[in-house]
Design a protein around this motif. Structure first.
Motif, PDB file in Angstrom:
ATOM      1  N   SER C 257       0.797  -1.232   0.000  1.00 45.43           N
ATOM      2  CA  SER C 257       0.000   0.000   0.000  1.00 45.43           C
ATOM      3  C   SER C 257       0.828   1.280   0.000  1.00 45.43           C
ATOM      4  CB  SER C 257      -0.907   0.004   1.229  1.00 45.43           C
ATOM      5  OG  SER C 257      -0.089   0.206   2.369  1.00 45.43           O
ATOM      6  N   CYS C 258       2.137   1.172   0.032  1.00 49.47           N
ATOM      7  CA  CYS C 258       2.998   2.365   0.071  1.00 49.47           C
ATOM      8  C   CYS C 258       2.668   3.283  -1.096  1.00 49.47           C
ATOM      9  CB  CYS C 258       4.469   1.938   0.012  1.00 49.47           C
ATOM     10  SG  CYS C 258       5.612   3.313  -0.156  1.00 49.47           S
ATOM     11  N   VAL C 259       2.783   4.604  -0.838  1.00 49.23           N
ATOM     12  CA  VAL C 259       2.451   5.565  -1.901  1.00 49.23           C
ATOM     13  C   VAL C 259       3.334   5.391  -3.138  1.00 49.23           C
ATOM     14  CG1 VAL C 259       1.447   7.315  -0.408  1.00 49.23           C
ATOM     15  CG2 VAL C 259       3.917   7.345  -0.872  1.00 49.23           C
ATOM     16  N   TYR C 260       4.517   4.872  -2.947  1.00 53.23           N
ATOM     17  CA  TYR C 260       5.335   4.525  -4.117  1.00 53.23           C
ATOM     18  C   TYR C 260       4.756   3.255  -4.720  1.00 53.23           C
ATOM     19  CZ  TYR C 260       9.055   7.851  -3.001  1.00 53.23           C
ATOM     20  OH  TYR C 260       9.782   8.990  -2.774  1.00 53.23           O
ATOM     21  N   LYS C 261       4.218   3.376  -5.911  1.00 54.35           N
ATOM     22  CA  LYS C 261       3.601   2.188  -6.504  1.00 54.35           C
ATOM     23  C   LYS C 261       4.676   1.224  -6.992  1.00 54.35           C
ATOM     24  CE  LYS C 261      -0.523   2.829  -5.477  1.00 54.35           C
ATOM     25  NZ  LYS C 261      -0.144   2.700  -4.071  1.00 54.35           N
ATOM     26  N   GLU C 262       5.785   1.820  -7.482  1.00 55.36           N
ATOM     27  CA  GLU C 262       6.879   0.989  -7.980  1.00 55.36           C
ATOM     28  C   GLU C 262       7.998   0.961  -6.938  1.00 55.36           C
ATOM     29  OE1 GLU C 262       7.145  -0.620 -10.961  1.00 55.36           O
ATOM     30  OE2 GLU C 262       5.032  -0.053 -11.280  1.00 55.36           O
ATOM     31  N   ALA C 263       8.653  -0.196  -6.822  1.00 58.06           N
ATOM     32  CA  ALA C 263       9.873  -0.228  -6.019  1.00 58.06           C
ATOM     33  C   ALA C 263      10.940   0.491  -6.820  1.00 58.06           C
ATOM     34  CB  ALA C 263      10.281  -1.680  -5.781  1.00 58.06           C
ATOM     35  N   LYS C 264      11.520   1.562  -6.251  1.00 58.90           N
ATOM     36  CA  LYS C 264      12.461   2.309  -7.077  1.00 58.90           C
ATOM     37  C   LYS C 264      13.808   2.595  -6.414  1.00 58.90           C
ATOM     38  CE  LYS C 264      11.996   6.794  -7.323  1.00 58.90           C
ATOM     39  NZ  LYS C 264      11.565   8.190  -7.450  1.00 58.90           N
ATOM     40  N   PHE C 265      13.975   2.122  -5.193  1.00 60.34           N
ATOM     41  CA  PHE C 265      15.254   2.410  -4.533  1.00 60.34           C
ATOM     42  C   PHE C 265      16.151   1.187  -4.552  1.00 60.34           C
ATOM     43  CE2 PHE C 265      11.957   5.080  -2.688  1.00 60.34           C
ATOM     44  CZ  PHE C 265      12.463   6.310  -3.055  1.00 60.34           C
ATOM     45  N   PRO C 266      17.451   1.400  -4.796  1.00 61.32           N
ATOM     46  CA  PRO C 266      18.357   0.256  -4.858  1.00 61.32           C
ATOM     47  C   PRO C 266      18.307  -0.528  -3.548  1.00 61.32           C
ATOM     48  CG  PRO C 266      19.582   2.351  -5.012  1.00 61.32           C
ATOM     49  CD  PRO C 266      18.128   2.682  -5.037  1.00 61.32           C
ATOM     50  N   ASP C 267      18.242  -1.823  -3.695  1.00 61.04           N
ATOM     51  CA  ASP C 267      18.003  -2.698  -2.576  1.00 61.04           C
ATOM     52  C   ASP C 267      19.346  -3.166  -2.011  1.00 61.04           C
ATOM     53  OD1 ASP C 267      17.626  -5.003  -1.175  1.00 61.04           O
ATOM     54  OD2 ASP C 267      16.395  -5.994  -2.700  1.00 61.04           O
ATOM     55  N   GLU C 268      19.669  -2.720  -0.797  1.00 65.09           N
ATOM     56  CA  GLU C 268      20.986  -3.005  -0.207  1.00 65.09           C
ATOM     57  C   GLU C 268      21.234  -4.499  -0.092  1.00 65.09           C
ATOM     58  OE1 GLU C 268      18.628  -1.239   1.183  1.00 65.09           O
ATOM     59  OE2 GLU C 268      19.362   0.822   1.461  1.00 65.09           O
ATOM     60  N   TYR C 269      20.209  -5.215   0.328  1.00 60.34           N
ATOM     61  CA  TYR C 269      20.424  -6.639   0.581  1.00 60.34           C
ATOM     62  C   TYR C 269      20.851  -7.350  -0.703  1.00 60.34           C
ATOM     63  CZ  TYR C 269      20.144 -11.115   2.810  1.00 60.34           C
ATOM     64  OH  TYR C 269      20.486 -12.329   3.328  1.00 60.34           O
ATOM     65  N   ASN C 270      20.334  -6.885  -1.841  1.00 63.86           N
ATOM     66  CA  ASN C 270      20.710  -7.475  -3.125  1.00 63.86           C
ATOM     67  C   ASN C 270      21.800  -6.673  -3.813  1.00 63.86           C
ATOM     68  OD1 ASN C 270      19.059  -9.784  -3.182  1.00 63.86           O
ATOM     69  ND2 ASN C 270      17.293  -8.437  -3.448  1.00 63.86           N
TER      70      ASN C 270
END
Ligand code: FAD
Ligand code: SF4
Ligand code: SF4
Lengths: 208, 290, 663
Positions: C257-270
């Motif tokens: 439900s986050c206002v960001y519809k797309e995941a757009k931040f670089p994912d540290e774990y990956n």
């Protein structure tokens, strides 16, 4: 008894086990025993593709005492002193300096592969010019070389370029000279020769 | 600050256009530069293949003369890559091998009534332009922006290896940045420091030829209009053998490209008369590029 | 014996095999010792620390009624405790003993035999004169707190925590990342057996979470450590997760439900290979299985303005934007450090491999993520342009065995490179090259694994890769990365075009190892690995009692070795706890009240805050339990009121006189 094939085996008595120590005692040679035979030097060397023995093998053979093979190889003459191997070696072995040290040994022994007769000749001519005038005169260096070398073919091959260089005023037969070459020769004489030095140097604590 | 200038043998003959353009550029940037009096051969590659000790002594004489003339902390500009390397190598060896090299050099110089305290700073003009004078200053002085010119900056071996600290050994950028300051566009290529064949061109020219061929082809593949160099041997190898490459079967144009000293290009951008930059001495016309 | 009895001293000089005897003329030293005041017997022995050596001393003590012992041998770090025990077994107080170090301080560092022998004599003379003034001392016994702190929740920390928790101890596991699991959780399979990493690790992770004896603290770091063995006081700082851990059930509705519809931040774990939202979970099996909010990218936390759709979506009301950093204080008896390693980052450090410059050059850790079925591509390995690679080159020793980066061998890379070769071949059918300097596969089943790879058609090239470039010499090389290497077995240089290059990066100490070392008062090797007390005989202990090491923080290690070491560290900690008490060194300081002027010079100097002030008497006073016997106050006190047991002025002066009288 005659054998059908050449025996490729090396007997310990054919080797010069002191050779590596001699090379190691020239400035720059000190780390030769650290080599792990990784081949980075050969991989990075732009000339290794032509070399009889790759730079890595030169180190291995020097260490093992294959002095004859090393001193006679075309490798040392193909080395262009680009220092790639020296900066890439993971053990910080100064390979370029080692190539020089072996090349000087070859010159002292008057040994070189015949395709390379130009190299020691050039080195010799250069040495003479500088000793005489303090400076090199590129035009004269080239002239002397081609006069001396029997390689008329080679001379002709390059002659075209040479002529063009003269035409473009990028080659001249003016002799370049310092004011008092005799003074310089005093310095050179006092510098002595490196062979004396490696004896003194054996005791030196090596920095860096 | 006044710079001292060590030309070395090549810049007086084969590399004359390098000397002319370099001095003209210093002049245009209003920087003082003065030739070292009575300098001698640096002891270059060929010399140290005969006797290393004599080579060190030769180089050290130049350093001693520079120290005498320029005082302590003299800035000695050595544009020829080989001279730059040999002078640096001598300084390093004097320090790293105090007994074998340091003492002996001292003794040798003494025979010529000279001393060397070890204070001379050896500089490459790339370093001086980019780091002392500065790219902004150069950019401000540009009269003819070289817009649209694509340049493959070629540094060669011995400027960045093994001693220079002013730039990266694998992907140096100083010349690229200068070229950019002139308004031209440096191409991105990975052979900036790969050997051009060096002095092998005089001894085994056929093999050396293939080294310069690799460089020229790659520069062209990356879209360069011109290769710039900072060494007279590199310039010679890359430029003067192009005809031979054609004779050996390269297609017309395949390995043809003008090769200039980076100082010639700088001079052009700074508005210096082409005649003073040795443009006419090139095998391949430079004028038409601009 | 009482201290007033006339000293009867026995002097024993050890050969230490040839370690001492080859430089020091032992006979001469013994002869010399016989002539020193109060010396009743002096003898030599090949190994004094051995049973017969010890017996020699004990027998002499009985026979000659000795009441003081001097041993000239190795460093006190090595055997002081041994000979103190022998002295006690011989019927005297263990502190009526003094050691002269003639190995580390003499034979190992002196070339000339004459010099070595005279220096040994001087040291023996000092020790003899000093020991004559020794007094009997007793050790305080202090109870041990049975709780344990484990720092770092990688496989080593997890294993140590579970072992101790199973033994009934209360364990605090502090992990600074949002999840435990460490590096192992990132792998798809593990060598040499190729078990699925998740299958063997995640059960352990959830055991940690559910174990009644373990308190897991994620996003947490140790801020301060005080106290001493058996009684450490530790402050732990917990960074806000912005989620109430006990309420969140990991339903992930908030992410949806986050206002960001797309995941757009670089994912540290990956490692930036995938994208995440400001509210996220590192990976599906993360433990604890709860989400977290990244304050750097969350609109509300960063700008204070957001519709906060996540709040509405969470019907358990687990989201808490008001969370602040929290400090908790723990009392523990032992500490196990298991902070692991950092994978070498080749950016700018090995430019010849073009990492960060050519998109198809990857680190091994990135490939681990790409091959992982829970990774950013669900285990599918393609080039950035979506192509299945046909040839892949794996480059060994990146950031290992290299003076310009790290000189050590990272020990696991050969094996994991073989593992990756297998997995890449299996997933993509690509031809895989392994470029190695030496193929190091020492371990149970490891050589067999290598053989298996050879049989599978992996292409081995023995040579360290010189460069990875993208310039083509032949038509086949167009558009590829070209690996240039000498095939040293053959002795020729090869150019091998590949679609992907994998850099097998080495293991480095954590970047903050030096700070962590200081916080826990332990030592580091010059490279930054935590230093064990003895490389062979005390590999999990440190020079600080009660602090133990497990896993790769002590040096490069694979999983089997990390687990074994974790077990050993747990056993050491358990031994300490189950003994129930620790004996304190008695060499603490005290204040001679009559001499103290109340100037307080000492209290500010004490590094352990052991000095208090009695306002009524206006005198300083030292808390013996906190004093570590460093001697700083003794040297500081202008009135000579600060004194230290075993380092009394007369003892020290006598020792100096002894040394000087010989010299
Ligand atoms: C690419 C790659 C592949 C590998 N493949 C295999 C394999 O197949 N098989 C195998 O046996 N080994 C493999 N290894 C080796 C394996 O990763 C290690 O043996 C193992 O991870 C060591 O575990 P550890 O718990 O000591 O350290 P880590 O896994 O590094 O865990 C340390 C933990 O401590 C935490 N931490 C660090 N500092 C602090 C601090 N100050 N406060 C709180 N927490 C802290 C970290 O966040 C981390 O969770 C591989 C290594 C690499 C690089
Ligand atoms: S790069 Fe250095 S270590 Fe490797 S083979 Fe060459 S000389 Fe030896
Ligand atoms: S210095 Fe010589 S041996 Fe070394 S890489 Fe260059 S050409 Fe090859």
């Amino acid at each position: 008894m005659s054998e059908r094939f050449d025996r490729q085996i090396k007997y310990e008595s054919d080797l010069d086990l002191n050779f590596a120590h001699q090379i190691a005692s020239f400035p720059g040679g000190e780390r030769i025993f650290d080599c792990i035979q990784c081949g980075t030097c050969s991989g990075t060397c732009p000339l290794s593709v032509y070399m009889e023995y790759t730079p890595r093998r030169i180190i291995a053979m020097t260490r093992a005492g294959f002095k004859d093979e090393v001193v006679r190889s075309n490798t040392i003459w193909l080395c262009s002193s680009c220092y790639s191997c020296t900066v890439e070696c993971p053990k910080e072995i100064k390979l370029t300096d080692i190539m020089y040290a072996i090349k000087r040994q070859a010159i002292r022994e008057n040994i070189w592969p015949k395709e390379f007769k130009m190299s020691p000749m050039m080195t010799g001519e250069f040495f003479k010019l500088v000793e005489k005038n303090g400076r090199n005169s590129e035009g004269w260096l080239m002239m002397n070389l081609y006069m001396k070398s029997m390689a008329v073919g080679d001379a002709l091959k390059i002659a075209g370029i040479g002529m063009k260089m003269f035409a473009k005023k990028r080659m001249s037969l003016k002799t370049e000279k310092i004011a008092d070459p005799a003074e310089l020769r005093k310095i050179l004489d006092a510098a002595g020769s490196e062979m004396e030095l490696i004896k003194e140097g054996a005791k030196e604590v090596v920095h860096g | 600050m006044k710079y001292l200038y060590y030309p070395g043998c090549s810049l007086k003959v084969t590399g004359k256009p390098y000397e002319d353009s370099l001095l003209a550029v210093f002049n245009a940037l209003e920087e003082e530069i003065e030739e070292v009096n009575d300098w001698n051969c640096c002891g270059a590659t060929a010399y140290s293949a005969v006797d290393q000790m004599k080579a060190f002594a030769l180089a050290a004489r130049n350093l001693a003369l520079a120290e005498e003339q320029g005082g302590e902390k003299a800035e000695l500009v050595a544009p020829c890559a080989a001279c730059y390397l040999v002078l640096n190598k001598t300084c390093h060896s004097i320090q790293d091998y105090p007994a074998r090299v340091g003492l002996q050099v001292k003794r040798a110089l003494k025979a010529g009534n000279l001393t060397y305290k070890g204070t001379v700073n050896i500089r490459h003009p790339l370093d001086v332009f980019a780091n002392d004078i500065g790219l902004e200053v150069i950019e401000k002085r540009v009269k003819n922006k070289l817009a649209g010119l694509k340049v493959a900056c070629y540094y060669g071996c011995q400027i960045v290896r093994p001693y220079a600290e002013f730039d990266d050994q694998h992907q140096p950028m100083t010349m690229d940045n200068i070229i950019k300051a002139l308004g031209a566009e440096p191409v991105n290529w990975s052979l900036k420091t790969r050997c051009c064949g060096g002095s092998l061109s005089a001894t085994v020219s056929d093999d050396a030829l293939s080294l310069s061929r690799i460089l020229i082809k790659e520069a062209k593949r990356r879209g360069a209009d011109i290769i710039t160099t900072a060494c007279s041997l590199c310039q010679f190898n890359l430029e003067c053998f192009q005809e031979k490459l054609k004779q050996k079967g390269d297609q017309p144009g395949e390995t043809e490209i003008p090769v200039a000293y980076f100082t010639q290009i700088m001079g052009k951008a700074l508005g210096i008369d082409e005649a003073k930059l040795g443009f006419k001495q090139s095998f391949m016309p430079l004028e038409t590029l601009f | 014996m009482t201290a007033t009895e006339t000293p009867r001293i026995g002097v024993y000089v050890c050969h230490c095999g040839i370690n001492i005897a080859s430089r020091v003329n032992v006979k001469e030293v013994v002869e010399f010792a016989r002539g020193l005041p109060h010396v009743v017997v002096a003898s030599e022995y090949k190994y004094l620390c051995s049973d017969p050596g010890q017996e020699l001393i004990r027998a002499d003590m009985k026979e000659h009624n000795l009441n003081r012992i001097v041993v000239a041998s190795c460093s006190p770090l090595m055997h002081e405790s041994t000979f103190r025990r022998v002295t006690a077994e011989g019927g005297q107080n263990e502190f009526l003993f003094q050691m002269a170090n003639i190995r580390e301080h003499v034979s190992w560092v002196t070339e000339d035999e004459g010099e070595a022998t005279s220096k040994s004599k001087a040291l023996v003379a000092g020790a003899v004169r000093r020991v004559a003034f020794h007094e009997p001392l007793t050790r305080e016994k202090v109870p041990v707190n049975p709780n344990v702190l484990v720092v770092g929740g990688g496989i080593a920390g997890i294993q140590a925590a579970l072992t101790m928790a199973d033994a009934g101890k209360k364990v605090y596991l502090v992990e600074r990342e949002p999840t435990i699991g460490g590096h192992m959780a990132k792998f798809d399979k593990t060598f040499p057996t190729l078990d699925c990493s998740a299958c063997i690790l995640t059960p352990k992770m959830s055991m940690v979470k559910s174990h009644p004896n373990i308190e897991m603290m994620t996003l947490s770091e140790v801020a301060e450590v005080h106290g001493y063995v058996g009684n450490f006081k530790v402050k732990v700082k917990k960074n806000p997760r912005y989620i109430k851990e006990d309420l969140c059930v990991g339903c992930l509705e908030c992410i949806e439900s986050c206002v960001y519809k797309e995941a757009k931040f670089p994912d540290e774990y990956n490692l930036g290979l995938g994208k995440r939202k400001p509210v996220y979970i590192p990976f599906p099996q993360a433990t604890p299985q709860v989400v977290l909010v990244d304050p750097e990218t969350c609109l509300y936390l960063k700008k204070g303005k957001c519709k906060q759709t996540c709040l509405e979506a969470c019907d358990r009301k687990a989201i808490d934007f008001e969370q602040k950093e929290e400090i908790s204080e723990l009392d523990v008896g032992a500490i196990i450090l298991a902070t692991g390693f950092k994978a070498f980052d080749p950016t700018n450090r090995l430019p010849q491999y073009g990492y960060g410059f050519y998109p198809e050059v990857y680190t091994s850790l990135e490939i681990e993520r790409l091959l992982n079925s829970a990774g950013p591509t669900s285990g599918e390995l393609t080039t950035k342009s979506g192509q299945v690679p046909q040839t892949v080159g794996i480059v060994h020793c990146v950031g290992s065995r290299d003076k310009k980066t790290n000189v050590w061998c990272s020990r696991v890379c050969c094996m994991y490179s073989l593992k990756l070769a297998h997995l890449i071949e299996e997933r993509t059918g690509a031809h895989v090259y392994n470029f190695y300097i030496d193929m190091r596969t020492p371990g149970k089943g490891y050589e067999e694994f290598y053989e298996r790879l050879l049989q599978e058609g992996m292409r081995p090239v023995r040579g360290r890769v010189a460069a990875i470039t993208d310039w083509a010499m032949t038509p086949e090389e167009e558009g590829k990365l070209v690996i240039r290497v000498e095939d040293t077995m053959i002795g020729v240089v090869r150019r091998i075009p590949v679609d992907m290059a994998v850099l097998s990066v080495g293991l480095e100490p954590q970047p903050d190892a030096k700070e962590v070392r200081r916080r826990f008062n332990i030592s580091c090797s010059p490279e930054g690995w935590f230093l064990e007390r003895h490389p062979k005989l005390a590999p999990v202990s440190t020079f600080t009692d009660g602090v133990f090491l497990a896993g790769a923080c002590q040096g490069p290690k694979d999983i089997p070795d990390s687990v074994a070491q974790a077990g050993a560290a747990a056993a050491e900690a358990l031994a300490l706890i189950d003994r129930g008490y620790v004996e304190m060194e008695p060499n603490t300081a005290w204040i001679e009240e009559e001499l103290c002027s109340g100037c307080k010079s000492c209290s500010g100097q004490c590094p352990y805050n052991a000095i208090g002030f009695d306002d009524e008497k206006a005198r300083a006073m030292i808390n013996e339990a906190l004093c570590k016997g460093c001697g700083t106050c003794v040297a500081t006190c202008p009135s000579g009121a600060a004194r230290q047991k075993l380092f009394l002025d007369k003892q020290i002066y006598e020792e100096i006189r002894g040394v000087l009288s010989y010299v």
